[in-house]
Write a protein that holds these residues in place. Sequence first.
Motif, PDB file in Angstrom:
ATOM      1  N   TYR A 132      -4.179  -4.324  -1.224  1.00 25.27           N
ATOM      2  CA  TYR A 132      -3.427  -4.768  -2.404  1.00 25.27           C
ATOM      3  C   TYR A 132      -3.765  -3.865  -3.581  1.00 25.27           C
ATOM      4  O   TYR A 132      -4.705  -3.068  -3.524  1.00 25.27           O
ATOM      5  N   CYS A 133      -2.996  -4.001  -4.645  1.00 25.78           N
ATOM      6  CA  CYS A 133      -3.177  -3.119  -5.798  1.00 25.78           C
ATOM      7  C   CYS A 133      -4.384  -3.539  -6.642  1.00 25.78           C
ATOM      8  O   CYS A 133      -4.537  -4.708  -6.995  1.00 25.78           O
ATOM      9  N   ARG A 134      -5.243  -2.562  -6.952  1.00 26.62           N
ATOM     10  CA  ARG A 134      -6.436  -2.841  -7.777  1.00 26.62           C
ATOM     11  C   ARG A 134      -6.034  -3.326  -9.173  1.00 26.62           C
ATOM     12  O   ARG A 134      -6.738  -4.121  -9.791  1.00 26.62           O
ATOM     13  N   GLY A 135      -4.897  -2.870  -9.634  1.00 24.33           N
ATOM     14  CA  GLY A 135      -4.492  -3.200 -11.014  1.00 24.33           C
ATOM     15  C   GLY A 135      -3.769  -4.525 -11.123  1.00 24.33           C
ATOM     16  O   GLY A 135      -4.183  -5.401 -11.883  1.00 24.33           O
ATOM     17  N   CYS A 136      -2.697  -4.688 -10.322  1.00 25.38           N
ATOM     18  CA  CYS A 136      -1.856  -5.890 -10.523  1.00 25.38           C
ATOM     19  C   CYS A 136      -1.949  -6.854  -9.343  1.00 25.38           C
ATOM     20  O   CYS A 136      -1.317  -7.913  -9.349  1.00 25.38           O
ATOM     21  N   GLY A 137      -2.703  -6.498  -8.297  1.00 28.05           N
ATOM     22  CA  GLY A 137      -2.913  -7.429  -7.180  1.00 28.05           C
ATOM     23  C   GLY A 137      -1.759  -7.486  -6.196  1.00 28.05           C
ATOM     24  O   GLY A 137      -1.792  -8.220  -5.212  1.00 28.05           O
ATOM     25  N   ALA A 155      -0.381   4.896  -4.343  1.00 29.49           N
ATOM     26  CA  ALA A 155      -0.242   4.369  -5.710  1.00 29.49           C
ATOM     27  C   ALA A 155       0.667   3.147  -5.655  1.00 29.49           C
ATOM     28  O   ALA A 155       1.618   3.104  -4.873  1.00 29.49           O
ATOM     29  N   CYS A 156       0.337   2.142  -6.465  1.00 27.49           N
ATOM     30  CA  CYS A 156       1.138   0.905  -6.513  1.00 27.49           C
ATOM     31  C   CYS A 156       2.520   1.217  -7.079  1.00 27.49           C
ATOM     32  O   CYS A 156       2.623   1.801  -8.172  1.00 27.49           O
ATOM     33  N   PRO A 157       3.611   0.857  -6.356  1.00 26.05           N
ATOM     34  CA  PRO A 157       4.950   1.158  -6.872  1.00 26.05           C
ATOM     35  C   PRO A 157       5.272   0.379  -8.158  1.00 26.05           C
ATOM     36  O   PRO A 157       6.116   0.783  -8.943  1.00 26.05           O
ATOM     37  N   ALA A 158       4.499  -0.725  -8.386  1.00 24.24           N
ATOM     38  CA  ALA A 158       4.809  -1.538  -9.575  1.00 24.24           C
ATOM     39  C   ALA A 158       4.062  -1.029 -10.808  1.00 24.24           C
ATOM     40  O   ALA A 158       4.635  -0.871 -11.875  1.00 24.24           O
ATOM     41  N   CYS A 159       2.756  -0.700 -10.650  1.00 27.41           N
ATOM     42  CA  CYS A 159       2.003  -0.353 -11.875  1.00 27.41           C
ATOM     43  C   CYS A 159       1.327   1.002 -11.776  1.00 27.41           C
ATOM     44  O   CYS A 159       0.707   1.477 -12.735  1.00 27.41           O
ATOM     45  N   GLY A 160       1.382   1.620 -10.591  1.00 26.08           N
ATOM     46  CA  GLY A 160       0.823   2.970 -10.487  1.00 26.08           C
ATOM     47  C   GLY A 160      -0.670   3.041 -10.218  1.00 26.08           C
ATOM     48  O   GLY A 160      -1.210   4.116  -9.943  1.00 26.08           O
TER      49      GLY A 160
HETATM   50 ZN    ZN Z   1      -0.101  -2.577  -9.187  1.00 25.18          ZN
END
Ligand code: ZN
Length: 251
Positions: free
Chosen positions: A129-134, A157-162
Motif C-alpha cells: 500500500y502507499c506510504r503516504g495515503c494508504g 509510485a502511488c498513482p494517487a499521491c506519488g
Molecule cells: Zn498515495
Amino acid sequence: MTHHQLPHALLAWLRGAAHIVVVTGAGVSQESGIPTFRDALGGFWSRFDPMQLATPEAFDADPSLVWGWYEWRRTQVLGCQPNAAHRAIAELASHARRLTLITQNVDGLHERAGSRDVLCLHGSLHRPYCRGCGRPHALPREAPGQAPRGQPMRPPACPACGDHIRPGVVWFGEMLPADIWAASEEAAGACDLLLSIGTCSLVYPAAALPQVAHRKGAKVVQINPEPTSLDPLAALNLRGTAAHLLPPLLR
Ligand code: ZN
Ligand code: BV8
C-alpha cells in the motif's frame, strides 16, 4: 513434557476442545522451502540483518533496498507451495468445533492451503500500500521480472499521491492492525487449547498469546524442533517439524 511422537493425550485434547487457537510462525513454512525470518537472507542480502531491514527507518533511508528485499521474498513465495503442515491445519479447522488460526507469517501459504479467516498479525507480502495515503496497490500476480537476483529496485509510485508504495507487512516498531490484534487476543483468552507451531516466541505482542491462553486455563501445546522460551509454559512440547507431526493429528 517433551515428546518426539504424538501422545494420545493430545488427540483427546483436540477432540474434546470447544475452541482451538493455532498460532504459527515462519517454521510452518520452512518445509515449503521458505527460509525462516532469521534465515530469510540469501545471496545479495546475506550482508544485511533482517531485523534492520524490516523497519520503517530502513525503508525511509533506502526504499529501493527494502522494496527489493521484499520483492525477492515475494518471488520466492510465489514459487513455493503450501506443505503438509498448512494442509493439516486447514483440515483441522473442518474437524474442530471452533478453530481460530493466527499467523505471524506474511507468505499467504495458509490461505493457499485452504484456511479461511486467517488472522495475519504481521500483514502480507501480497498486499502492499502507499506510504503516504494508504491506498492499496495491486502487484502483478507473477513474480517481478527485473532484478531476479535480489538486486535493489525502485518501489512503484502511488498513482494517487506519488509517494512510495511500501510492503504490506508490519515492521518492527510498528503497531499491529488493531482489529486483528484484538480478535487474536480475544480468541487466545477464550480458547481451551492453543497450538503454537514453528515460532521462536520472541516477537511481541504475538509471543504473548500463549501466555494469555495459559493464564485463562487453556492447555498450550508447542510444535518446534528446538526448545523455545515457551517450553516451560507448554503442557506438551512436541520436538519435531510441523509437516511431520501435524498430519497424524487428523487420524
Ligand atoms: Zn498515495
Ligand atoms: C510493536 C513482518 C507496539 C515483517 C515481523 C524489547 C523487548 C520486547 C519487545 C520489544 C523490545 N524491543 C522492541 C520490541 C517490540 C518488537 C519485538 O518484539 N522485538 C523483538 C525482536 C524483541 N515488536 C514490534 O516491534 C511489534 N510492534 O511492538 O508495536 C510498539 C509500537 C511502537 C513502538 C514500540 C512498540 C511488531 C513486530 C512485527 C515485526 N514483523 N514480520 C517481515 O516478515 O519482514 S516479525 C518476524 O520475525 C516474523 O514475522 C516472525 O514472527 C518473527 C520471528 O522470526 P523467526 O524467528 O525466523 O521466525 P519464527 O519466530 O517463526 O522462528 C522460526 C521457528 O520455527 C524457530 O523456533 C525454529 O526452531 C522453528 N522451526 C524451523 N523449522 C521448523 C520449525 N518449526 C516447525 N517445523 C519446522 N520445519
